[in-house]
Design a protein around this motif. Structure first.
Motif, PDB file in Angstrom:
ATOM      1  N   SER A  12       0.760  -1.390  -0.108  1.00 32.76           N
ATOM      2  CA  SER A  12       0.053  -0.141   0.156  1.00 32.76           C
ATOM      3  C   SER A  12       0.835   1.086   0.088  1.00 32.76           C
ATOM      4  CB  SER A  12      -0.970  -0.034   1.297  1.00 32.76           C
ATOM      5  OG  SER A  12      -0.088   0.113   2.466  1.00 32.76           O
ATOM      6  N   LYS A  13       2.246   1.170   0.407  1.00 31.09           N
ATOM      7  CA  LYS A  13       3.041   2.237   0.234  1.00 31.09           C
ATOM      8  C   LYS A  13       3.127   2.637  -0.952  1.00 31.09           C
ATOM      9  CE  LYS A  13       5.521   1.194   4.474  1.00 31.09           C
ATOM     10  NZ  LYS A  13       4.688   0.002   5.174  1.00 31.09           N
ATOM     11  N   ALA A  14       3.258   4.007  -1.381  1.00 28.96           N
ATOM     12  CA  ALA A  14       3.561   4.590  -2.476  1.00 28.96           C
ATOM     13  C   ALA A  14       4.728   4.359  -3.123  1.00 28.96           C
ATOM     14  CB  ALA A  14       3.339   6.232  -2.573  1.00 28.96           C
ATOM     15  N   ARG A  15       5.833   4.145  -2.401  1.00 31.27           N
ATOM     16  CA  ARG A  15       7.260   3.976  -2.749  1.00 31.27           C
ATOM     17  C   ARG A  15       7.543   2.469  -3.466  1.00 31.27           C
ATOM     18  NH1 ARG A  15      10.527   0.846   0.349  1.00 31.27           N
ATOM     19  NH2 ARG A  15       9.746   0.528   2.615  1.00 31.27           N
ATOM     20  N   ASN A  16       6.524   1.557  -2.972  1.00 31.61           N
ATOM     21  CA  ASN A  16       6.579  -0.136  -3.188  1.00 31.61           C
ATOM     22  C   ASN A  16       5.718  -0.257  -4.668  1.00 31.61           C
ATOM     23  OD1 ASN A  16       8.293  -0.421  -1.162  1.00 31.61           O
ATOM     24  ND2 ASN A  16       6.907  -1.475   0.180  1.00 31.61           N
ATOM     25  N   LYS A  17       4.759   0.555  -4.792  1.00 31.24           N
ATOM     26  CA  LYS A  17       3.875   0.587  -5.746  1.00 31.24           C
ATOM     27  C   LYS A  17       4.740   1.197  -6.895  1.00 31.24           C
ATOM     28  CE  LYS A  17      -0.656   1.584  -3.651  1.00 31.24           C
ATOM     29  NZ  LYS A  17      -1.663   2.532  -3.445  1.00 31.24           N
ATOM     30  N   VAL A  18       5.568   2.020  -6.592  1.00 33.08           N
ATOM     31  CA  VAL A  18       6.689   2.760  -7.739  1.00 33.08           C
ATOM     32  C   VAL A  18       7.466   1.427  -8.158  1.00 33.08           C
ATOM     33  CG1 VAL A  18       8.110   4.311  -8.325  1.00 33.08           C
ATOM     34  CG2 VAL A  18       5.923   5.008  -7.202  1.00 33.08           C
ATOM     35  N   ALA A  19       8.100   1.000  -7.140  1.00 33.39           N
ATOM     36  CA  ALA A  19       8.995   0.054  -7.136  1.00 33.39           C
ATOM     37  C   ALA A  19       8.309  -1.243  -8.224  1.00 33.39           C
ATOM     38  CB  ALA A  19       9.689  -0.387  -5.909  1.00 33.39           C
ATOM     39  N   VAL A  20       7.252  -1.888  -7.973  1.00 26.19           N
ATOM     40  CA  VAL A  20       6.901  -2.708  -8.681  1.00 26.19           C
ATOM     41  C   VAL A  20       6.585  -2.246 -10.161  1.00 26.19           C
ATOM     42  CG1 VAL A  20       4.768  -4.079  -9.235  1.00 26.19           C
ATOM     43  CG2 VAL A  20       5.343  -3.749  -6.774  1.00 26.19           C
ATOM     44  N   LEU A  21       5.967  -1.016 -10.209  1.00 24.76           N
ATOM     45  CA  LEU A  21       6.136  -0.635 -11.770  1.00 24.76           C
ATOM     46  C   LEU A  21       7.553  -0.512 -12.408  1.00 24.76           C
ATOM     47  CD1 LEU A  21       3.327   2.381 -11.688  1.00 24.76           C
ATOM     48  CD2 LEU A  21       3.385   0.123 -12.709  1.00 24.76           C
ATOM     49  N   VAL A  22       8.471  -0.147 -11.687  1.00 24.35           N
ATOM     50  CA  VAL A  22      10.048  -0.025 -12.079  1.00 24.35           C
ATOM     51  C   VAL A  22      10.210  -1.602 -12.533  1.00 24.35           C
ATOM     52  CG1 VAL A  22      12.347   0.361 -11.815  1.00 24.35           C
ATOM     53  CG2 VAL A  22      10.536   1.933 -10.961  1.00 24.35           C
ATOM     54  N   LEU A  23      10.123  -2.588 -11.675  1.00 26.57           N
ATOM     55  CA  LEU A  23      10.409  -3.969 -12.001  1.00 26.57           C
ATOM     56  C   LEU A  23       9.852  -4.299 -13.069  1.00 26.57           C
ATOM     57  CD1 LEU A  23      11.891  -6.324 -10.802  1.00 26.57           C
ATOM     58  CD2 LEU A  23      10.090  -6.748  -9.236  1.00 26.57           C
ATOM     59  N   LEU A  24       8.419  -4.005 -13.408  1.00 28.45           N
ATOM     60  CA  LEU A  24       7.826  -4.359 -14.365  1.00 28.45           C
ATOM     61  C   LEU A  24       8.570  -3.992 -15.628  1.00 28.45           C
ATOM     62  CD1 LEU A  24       4.107  -4.173 -13.573  1.00 28.45           C
ATOM     63  CD2 LEU A  24       5.427  -6.166 -13.955  1.00 28.45           C
ATOM     64  N   VAL A  25       9.189  -2.658 -15.743  1.00 26.57           N
ATOM     65  CA  VAL A  25       9.964  -2.301 -16.964  1.00 26.57           C
ATOM     66  C   VAL A  25      10.972  -3.012 -17.085  1.00 26.57           C
ATOM     67  CG1 VAL A  25      11.155  -0.050 -17.806  1.00 26.57           C
ATOM     68  CG2 VAL A  25       8.630   0.132 -16.691  1.00 26.57           C
ATOM     69  N   VAL A  26      11.807  -3.316 -15.891  1.00 25.36           N
ATOM     70  CA  VAL A  26      13.001  -3.968 -16.153  1.00 25.36           C
ATOM     71  C   VAL A  26      12.729  -5.365 -16.735  1.00 25.36           C
ATOM     72  CG1 VAL A  26      14.865  -5.429 -14.422  1.00 25.36           C
ATOM     73  CG2 VAL A  26      14.118  -2.801 -13.894  1.00 25.36           C
ATOM     74  N   LEU A  27      11.628  -6.026 -16.189  1.00 22.17           N
ATOM     75  CA  LEU A  27      11.217  -7.121 -16.889  1.00 22.17           C
ATOM     76  C   LEU A  27      10.901  -7.222 -18.438  1.00 22.17           C
ATOM     77  CD1 LEU A  27      10.034 -10.317 -16.772  1.00 22.17           C
ATOM     78  CD2 LEU A  27       7.918  -8.984 -16.218  1.00 22.17           C
ATOM     79  N   VAL A  28      10.418  -6.147 -18.691  1.00 20.10           N
ATOM     80  CA  VAL A  28      10.294  -5.969 -20.254  1.00 20.10           C
ATOM     81  C   VAL A  28      11.601  -5.862 -20.847  1.00 20.10           C
ATOM     82  CG1 VAL A  28       9.252  -4.632 -22.162  1.00 20.10           C
ATOM     83  CG2 VAL A  28       7.962  -5.136 -19.999  1.00 20.10           C
TER      84      VAL A  28
END
Length: 402
Positions: A12-28
């Motif tokens: 629920s933390k904003a920083r972790n939500k951003v981290a998940v999005l960054v991780l998805l970008v890294v995956l791609v």
């Protein structure tokens, strides 16, 4: 309910939500880089990468699918030298056009070149310098080259280690089954890097599981509740374990599926010696993939548990975030400057780099019994991770409220 609450609190933390999005970008990004490792040269000498290249290369190489007997090696040898003899100039354009004709058998020619190159070296033109019989005796030369290398004294292996290596080489099932395997090869090359990045992100996600109560000044309420010093702590530990496990499995699975859907799953039953000619592991490419993933998960779990322990002991999220980086990134740097490389081989970062452990010959002798380094560090760090879990519980349970 408490476990679900702890997991929800993390994401629920904003920083972790951003981290998940960054991780998805890294995956791609990593998936695209992996797919682009596969290259195909057309009849005009032009190179391409990606989906089209993988499709065409698969078609060319699977024309030679089957068991690599001596007759197959002889055929490849004759074909290769016949095509090379057509070369009239050293221009890159002409060499690329000739390469188009031999790329279907390139992996088979690699075996011949490896078998007829000096140990720990690779001569791309070896196949043009040897006889047809030399080209046919690939499996025999692999064993004899090992024996010659061990006898040379260039490496210092005990008698038991030498016997182990020779037996592993002799036990390797031949003839090899061959088919297009480039999708798996590309996947294996980038998998350690992706798992390393993934482990660092996971450490970031769980870094404040235990320090959060102190940062929000809710520790006095937390520890004064009925379940604050028992079930609630186990819920935090469970949340850390689930986040680590599920995140690792989901992203490694997405990465694997994304690459193989494009590059093809062919070649999973080929021996790993197509990728690592001198490896002493007698396993298939798919078994190698499973071993890399298992070792990577153990290394990630160990780093996550240490991060949770640091979070519980120091009450600092920053220190907890740093722990996976120290374990997985600083240790490899130390292994380059420390005068004891034998000890460095047992550092936890080696679990995330099992790719190189399988490629190289890393052995351990314990009371006359010889095994590989991976067979030691994988169970050791699994046990250590499990031991640290009750340590985290006990240390956090005894924290005094200030």
């Amino acid at each position: 309910m408490m476990l679900k609450f702890e997991i929800k609190k993390v994401f629920s933390k904003a920083r972790n939500k951003v981290a998940v999005l960054v991780l998805l970008v890294v995956l791609v990004v990593v998936s695209m880089l992996t797919i682009n490792r596969i290259e195909y040269t057309d009849a005009s000498g032009n190179s391409s990468t990606g989906i089209t290249a993988a499709t065409k290369l698969r078609q060319d190489r699977n024309q030679w699918a089957g068991y690599l007997t001596k007759d197959v090696f002889k055929t490849v040898y004759r074909q290769r030298n016949e095509i090379v003899s057509q070369k009239t100039s050293n221009s890159i354009e002409e060499e690329n056009k000739l390469f188009h004709q031999i790329q279907g058998t390139e992996a088979i020619a690699d075996l011949i070149n490896n078998a007829n190159s000096p140990w720990q070296e690779y001569d791309y033109y070896a196949i043009e310098k040897i006889s047809e019989d030399d080209a046919a005796n690939v499996y025999e030369k692999r064993i004899s080259n090992l024996k010659d290398w061990l006898a040379s004294g260039e490496e210092h292996f005990s008698k038991a280690e030498q016997d182990f290596l020779i037996k592993q080489y002799q036990d390797l099932k031949t003839p090899f089954y061959y088919e297009y395997f480039d999708g798996w090869s590309a996947l294996l090359q980038n998998l350690p890097t992706f798992m390393m990045i993934l482990a660092l992100f996971i450490g970031y996600f769980i870094a404040d599981i235990f320090s959060n109560e102190f940062q929000t000044k809710a520790d006095s309420i937390y520890f004064s509740t009925k379940l604050g010093r028992n079930k609630a702590i186990w819920s935090k530990i469970g949340a850390g374990f689930l986040i680590t496990t599920v995140t690792f499995i989901v992203f490694v699975t997405l990465y694997t599926i994304g690459v193989l859907l494009v590059c093809g799953i062919d070649g999973m039953n080929c021996p790993i010696q197509f990728v690592f000619w001198r490896s002493c592991y007698n396993i298939t490419i798919f078994q190698t993939y499973l071993l890399l993933v298992l070792a990577g998960y153990i290394g990630t779990l160990f780093a996550a548990v240490v991060a949770m322990l640091a979070s519980a002991l120091t009450r600092s999220t920053v220190i907890a975030i740093m722990m996976p980086f120290i374990i997985l990134c600083a240790f490899p740097f130390l292994s380059r400057i420390m005068p004891l490389p034998e000890i460095c081989s047992f550092f936890p970062d080696r679990l995330l780099d099992a790719y190189n452990e399988i490629r190289n010959i890393g052995l351990v002798e314990i009371k006359g019994h010889v095994t590989t380094i991976l067979n030691i560090i994988m169970p050791v760090y699994t046990v250590v991770s499990l031991i640290l879990i009750p340590v985290i519980y006990q240390r956090y349970k005894k924290i005094q409220i200030k």
